[in-house]
Write a protein that holds these residues in place. Structure first.
Motif, PDB file in Angstrom:
ATOM      1  N   GLU A 132       0.832  -1.201   0.000  1.00 23.19           N
ATOM      2  CA  GLU A 132       0.000   0.000   0.000  1.00 23.19           C
ATOM      3  C   GLU A 132       0.871   1.258   0.000  1.00 23.19           C
ATOM      4  O   GLU A 132       0.546   2.260  -0.656  1.00 23.19           O
ATOM      5  N   GLY A 133       1.975   1.205   0.726  1.00 25.31           N
ATOM      6  CA  GLY A 133       2.883   2.349   0.762  1.00 25.31           C
ATOM      7  C   GLY A 133       3.479   2.642  -0.592  1.00 25.31           C
ATOM      8  O   GLY A 133       3.612   3.799  -1.003  1.00 25.31           O
ATOM      9  N   ARG A 134       3.837   1.592  -1.316  1.00 24.96           N
ATOM     10  CA  ARG A 134       4.361   1.765  -2.674  1.00 24.96           C
ATOM     11  C   ARG A 134       3.309   2.384  -3.576  1.00 24.96           C
ATOM     12  O   ARG A 134       3.587   3.299  -4.366  1.00 24.96           O
ATOM     13  N   GLU A 135       2.081   1.890  -3.460  1.00 30.89           N
ATOM     14  CA  GLU A 135       0.989   2.396  -4.297  1.00 30.89           C
ATOM     15  C   GLU A 135       0.705   3.868  -4.008  1.00 30.89           C
ATOM     16  O   GLU A 135       0.420   4.641  -4.931  1.00 30.89           O
ATOM     17  N   ARG A 136       0.798   4.277  -2.748  1.00 30.28           N
ATOM     18  CA  ARG A 136       0.459   5.643  -2.364  1.00 30.28           C
ATOM     19  C   ARG A 136       1.661   6.584  -2.377  1.00 30.28           C
ATOM     20  O   ARG A 136       1.523   7.779  -2.150  1.00 30.28           O
ATOM     21  N   GLY A 137       2.859   6.038  -2.620  1.00 32.54           N
ATOM     22  CA  GLY A 137       4.028   6.897  -2.757  1.00 32.54           C
ATOM     23  C   GLY A 137       4.590   7.406  -1.448  1.00 32.54           C
ATOM     24  O   GLY A 137       5.038   8.568  -1.366  1.00 32.54           O
ATOM     25  N   ILE A 138       4.592   6.584  -0.404  1.00 32.50           N
ATOM     26  CA  ILE A 138       5.180   7.036   0.855  1.00 32.50           C
ATOM     27  C   ILE A 138       6.692   7.194   0.692  1.00 32.50           C
ATOM     28  O   ILE A 138       7.306   6.613  -0.208  1.00 32.50           O
ATOM     29  N   ALA A 139       7.295   7.997   1.569  1.00 28.12           N
ATOM     30  CA  ALA A 139       8.747   8.190   1.514  1.00 28.12           C
ATOM     31  C   ALA A 139       9.479   6.956   2.026  1.00 28.12           C
ATOM     32  O   ALA A 139      10.515   6.559   1.484  1.00 28.12           O
ATOM     33  N   GLY A 140       8.967   6.345   3.088  1.00 26.33           N
ATOM     34  CA  GLY A 140       9.610   5.178   3.677  1.00 26.33           C
ATOM     35  C   GLY A 140       8.791   4.685   4.853  1.00 26.33           C
ATOM     36  O   GLY A 140       7.750   5.259   5.200  1.00 26.33           O
ATOM     37  N   MET A 141       9.253   3.596   5.475  1.00 27.91           N
ATOM     38  CA  MET A 141       8.518   3.000   6.588  1.00 27.91           C
ATOM     39  C   MET A 141       9.468   2.687   7.735  1.00 27.91           C
ATOM     40  O   MET A 141      10.576   2.175   7.520  1.00 27.91           O
ATOM     41  N   VAL A 142       9.023   3.006   8.950  1.00 25.52           N
ATOM     42  CA  VAL A 142       9.781   2.718  10.167  1.00 25.52           C
ATOM     43  C   VAL A 142       9.003   1.695  10.975  1.00 25.52           C
ATOM     44  O   VAL A 142       7.818   1.902  11.270  1.00 25.52           O
ATOM     45  N   VAL A 143       9.641   0.608  11.324  1.00 25.38           N
ATOM     46  CA  VAL A 143       9.004  -0.439  12.125  1.00 25.38           C
ATOM     47  C   VAL A 143       9.659  -0.462  13.496  1.00 25.38           C
ATOM     48  O   VAL A 143      10.887  -0.601  13.619  1.00 25.38           O
ATOM     49  N   LEU A 144       8.828  -0.287  14.556  1.00 21.98           N
ATOM     50  CA  LEU A 144       9.335  -0.331  15.926  1.00 21.98           C
ATOM     51  C   LEU A 144       9.402  -1.783  16.390  1.00 21.98           C
ATOM     52  O   LEU A 144       8.408  -2.511  16.288  1.00 21.98           O
ATOM     53  N   THR A 145      10.561  -2.185  16.870  1.00 15.93           N
ATOM     54  CA  THR A 145      10.748  -3.571  17.295  1.00 15.93           C
ATOM     55  C   THR A 145      11.094  -3.639  18.779  1.00 15.93           C
ATOM     56  O   THR A 145      11.745  -2.745  19.326  1.00 15.93           O
ATOM     57  N   GLY A 146      10.606  -4.699  19.419  1.00 21.38           N
ATOM     58  CA  GLY A 146      10.879  -4.913  20.840  1.00 21.38           C
ATOM     59  C   GLY A 146      10.185  -6.172  21.313  1.00 21.38           C
ATOM     60  O   GLY A 146       9.499  -6.846  20.536  1.00 21.38           O
TER      61      GLY A 146
END
Length: 409
Positions: free
Chosen positions: A71-85
């Motif tokens: 979906e991010g690719r389709e909507r043209g997001i700049a990037g994605m950050v995933v919080l891990t823990g």
């Protein structure tokens, strides 16, 4: 230039965030940030966002992360950050990393120990400061390009205060999305408008990324329907092949009929001549669609006689010359529109060699000769006359230029 993902990762206090995929996209400009709280993001982002995925308000398994990336690719997001823990998303799945690389989306890992309130405050402050600087730079550069400035020396002082070197010769490179006429013909009004605006947003993002890859100090400018780059010389000469390939790749990724075309001015050194350079880039852009659709990039320095034709103010004079030279060949209401025009062009491009013209058109020699006879009948001229072939070459250029303007007006 706009703030990129790489700029954000370099902010003091965000050292714990690290890229996991799509490192070639760290040049992507960030318009703002968005914290994803729903199952999907398609209805909540507009393009250019750095999307944070926490897993707090919605479970994020591998399937969902893959969905968010698509979906991010389709909507043209700049990037994605995933919080891990240990509590929510323990680790980024290898499949998500692989997909981010495939989609060329920057995928960043952020440990939960790094509090979101700190991260978002740092990013928001930096984005606002960078936006203020970019607004000032764009205003100053657009004044030069339009010729609407009070004094050149004031411009130079402003440039020095913003660490912009305006002393080097540069090229004005203009980009425009073509095909809007066909888009609105084929789709309902609202759908066509939505697609056009999304395409413009994606084009702007891609151009911002390209500027970062070229390490260009000048921001991307927008005036009317054009995107404008300023490339210090010999930047265009050095990057022309790469730019041509970039335009072609973008055309393959974009939805028909929209395509991004490019026109470049000659080099300019004097600040008072920037407006002339913009006019040159615009002329090169105007003829790109009709004269070099496969190349997608038109260099004003290589236009030859088209420089003279595009500078003629009396368009009716040019139209009369084309009509007098080509006669019925360019009448639109024909059973096989422009078939004979393409044949005449092939013959001229092959310097009158009929055999090579037939090979260029992939037709039999007898078919070519039949067409040549029809060309002579309908134009009223003989193809053995070198003066007619010269006039026809110029007339075809005029016709192609007028067709481009007609299609995009």
């Amino acid at each position: 230039m706009s703030m990129t993902i790489g700029d954000i990762l370099a902010l003091e206090g965000l050292g714990a965030m690290r890229p996991r995929a799509g490192e070639h996209s760290l040049h992507a400009p960030v318009r703002w940030y968005y914290v994803a709280e729903n199952e999907g993001i398609a209805d909540w982002v507009m393009g250019g966002e750095l999307v944070f995925v926490t897993g707090i308000n919605h479970p994020r398994d591998e399937t969902n992360l893959l969905q968010l990336l698509r979906e991010g690719r389709e909507r043209g997001i700049a990037g994605m950050v995933v919080l891990t823990g240990p509590d929510f998303i323990r680790a980024i799945p290898p499949a998500a990393i692989a997909l981010a690389n495939t989609l060329n989306i920057a995928l960043i890992e952020q440990p939960y120990q790094l509090k979101m309130v700190i991260v978002t405050e740092l990013i928001a402050t930096a984005l606002v400061r960078r936006d203020q600087l970019e607004r000032s730079r764009r205003d100053m550069l657009l004044q030069l390009l339009t010729g609407d400035y009070p004094d050149v020396e004031i411009i130079r002082q402003r440039a020095r205060s913003q660490n912009l070197d305006l002393s080097l010769p540069l090229r004005v490179v203009a980009f425009r999305l073509t095909g809007a006429v066909a888009l609105f013909r084929d789709l309902p009004g609202e759908a066509a408008e939505a697609h056009l605006q999304q395409a413009r947003q994606l084009a702007s993002q891609r151009l911002q990324v390209l500027l970062g890859q070229l390490d260009n100090p000048f921001p991307l400018l927008v005036t009317g329907q054009m995107f404008i780059m300023l490339l210090p010389e010999p930047g265009l000469s050095r990057h022309k092949q790469r730019l041509q390939q970039w335009l072609q790749e973008g055309a393959e990724d974009s939805r028909e009929p929209l395509a991004l075309l490019c026109g470049a001015s000659s080099a300019v050194s004097d600040l008072s001549h920037w407006s002339n350079a913009l006019a040159e880039a615009r002329r090169a852009l105007d003829v790109a669609a009709g004269l070099a659709p496969r190349q997608r990039l038109c260099d004003y320095d290589q236009l030859g006689v088209i420089k003279l034709l595009s500078a003629v103010g009396d368009r009716a004079l040019l139209a009369d010359f084309a009509r007098d030279t080509l006669g019925r060949l360019i009448e639109p209401a024909r059973r096989s529109p422009y078939l004979l025009v393409e044949t005449l062009e092939a013959l001229i491009q092959e310097n009158g060699n009929a055999l090579r013209a037939a090979e260029r058109l992939s037709i039999h020699r007898n078919t070519l000769h039949q067409r040549l006879q029809r060309i002579e009948q309908q134009s009223g001229h003989t193809l053995d006359d070198p003066q007619f072939r010269l006039d026809a070459a110029v007339a075809l250029l005029i016709w192609r230029m007028s067709q481009t303007n007609l299609q995009e007006s």
